[in-house]
Design an enzyme around this catalytic site. Structure first.
Site: not given
Ligand code: NAD
Length: 251
Positions: A34, A121, A195, A215
């Site tokens: 996200f 979630h 995040s 992260n």
């Molecule tokens: P977020 O997008 O808020 O944060 C993701 C974090 O991961 C960022 O700080 C980023 O710097 C870090 N990141 C990105 N790629 C990385 C990597 N390769 N290695 C290490 N760190 C990395 O996501 P969140 O904290 O999970 O919270 C947001 C919401 O997003 C959740 O509620 C979730 O349900 C939803 N979401 C889920 C998916 C999925 O299922 N894959 C995808 C998008 C959003």
């Protein structure tokens, strides 16, 4: 000691380890997160669309716009677990970690073979009627939409069918309460690829005995963390796993 060695030592020495993952662990499988600058879904979409309010008050808009977001994640249902997911599955089998609490809805931990997974979630496999609770598959829901039924309606009672994911404004599923208990019983919480901006999941680090963050970018929780490693999840877990194996040889 470098970060991989320090984290491996902590895992090796902790009796009960929980892992909390976020969208960052799945970006290496091609699933956008996200909040990553430039590529995060929130750079393209308005988050308020994925809310319980929007579903109830404007289901047409929810389904026309919100579904694009879910599909951006759901299209990646063909995504494969990456090395990070696989190493976590191995660590569970080898009894180094006890459970994974994930904010992700992509199902990749289960696909990688992890068993004790709390999907805080929800997931993109299930859907249900908000009126009578009848269960559908997510594919069943999207099928109705593709046939022009917006919002998709329940065959039993005519209520609106919704995806089995937690929306902004929804209460968290009961499973979250169990996840809290696991964290409270654990000696270490390893946070990977989040995040930590979404509550109440971001209360978990403060409920833990101690936590480690892996992260790519800084988080507001870095300051109180036992160890922080700004590293890609896959690389970090590969290095940590190697170090754990070295500990086994010494033991
Ligand atoms: P977020 O997008 O808020 O944060 C993701 C974090 O991961 C960022 O700080 C980023 O710097 C870090 N990141 C990105 N790629 C990385 C990597 N390769 N290695 C290490 N760190 C990395 O996501 P969140 O904290 O999970 O919270 C947001 C919401 O997003 C959740 O509620 C979730 O349900 C939803 N979401 C889920 C998916 C999925 O299922 N894959 C995808 C998008 C959003």
């Amino acid at each position: 000691m470098n970060e991989a060695q320090k984290i491996a030592k902590e895992i090796f020495e902790s009796k009960k380890v929980c892992v909390l993952t976020g969208a960052g662990i799945s970006t290496e499988s091609g699933v956008p997160d996200f909040r990553s600058p430039g590529t995060g879904l929130w750079t393209k979409f308005d988050p308020s669309i994925l809310s319980a309010d929007m579903l109830l008050n404007n289901p047409e808009r929810f389904y026309r716009k919100g579904l694009e977001i879910l599909k951006s994640i759901g299209e990646v249902r063909n995504a494969k677990p990456n090395i990070g997911h696989k190493i976590l599955a191995k660590l569970e089998k080898e009894k180094y970690i006890d459970c994974i609490i994930t904010q992700n809805i992509d199902g990749l931990h289960k696909k990688a073979g992890s068993e004790n997974v709390y999907e805080a979630h929800g997931n993109l496999r299930d859907a249900y009627c908000i009126t009578c609770g009848k269960e559908y598959s997510f594919a069943g829901l999207t099928g109705k939409i593709e046939n022009g039924q917006i919002p998709p309606l329940c065959d039993e009672c005519g209520g609106i069918i919704r995806p089995g994911v937690v929306l902004f404004g929804d209460p968290l599923p009961e499973i979250y309460e169990e996840a809290i208990k696991e964290v409270k019983k654990s000696n270490l919480l390893l946070v990977i690829g989040s995040s930590l901006e979404v509550s109440p999941v971001n209360y978990l680090p403060d409920l833990s005995t101690k936590y480690i963050i892996i992260n790519k970018e800084k988080t507001a929780f870095d300051r109180a963390a036992h160890i922080v490693w700004h590293q890609k999840a896959g690389n970090a877990l590969k290095m940590i796993y190697k170090e754990i194996k070295k500990h086994e040889e010494k033991d």
